[in-house]
Design a protein around this motif. Structure first.
Motif: not given
Length: 140
Positions: A43, A46-47, A114-115, A117-118, A121-122
């Motif tokens: 996560e 990804a950010k 997980i990567f 999905e985050e 969202e972004l």
């Protein structure tokens, strides 16, 4: 008379291409990179990736076609597939001859899920991502 052989010759060439060991996707590079893909940091990764590179997703080469974990609930569009950067984690694809194949595949899929999905969202709120509207309309 030469035209009579073009059809069968194309089939033979395609058959050789599809079943030749030299063209199988037996890349096991994830084996050596697995310590860079820790599920617990996906996560945050990804950010950070979004901040530095913009929107990108991760596919996992684990079969004839790549898996796209995290996209099971999204109808894929041409924009998402073709106009978005996709990184690939190679876990042997259709050959399955990497050592620890099952563990590698599980780790790659868990991390990328997980990567992705985050990143989804972004991406759906990004003003710079060309496919943001596709995501807003397709998430259900």
């Amino acid at each position: 008379m030469a035209n009579n052989y073009q059809g069968p010759m194309k089939i033979v060439i395609l058959f050789i291409f599809l079943f030749s060991p030299s063209v199988f996707a037996d890349d096991c590079s994830f084996e050596h990179l697995r310590n860079d893909f820790i599920t617990e940091s996906a996560e945050i990764d990804a950010k950070q990736s979004f901040e530095t590179k913009g929107v990108s997703f991760i596919a996992v080469a684990n079969g004839l076609g790549p898996a796209r974990p995290g996209f099971e609930h999204i109808q894929m569009t041409a924009c998402i597939i073709l106009k978005t950067r996709w990184d690939v984690l190679w876990v042997g694809a259709d050959s399955g001859n990497c050592s620890a194949q099952i563990e590698l595949e599980k780790q790659a899929i868990a991390y990328s899920r997980i990567f992705n999905e985050e990143m989804l969202e972004l991406a759906k709120h990004s003003k710079n991502y060309n496919c943001a509207n596709d995501l807003q309309n397709l998430l259900y």
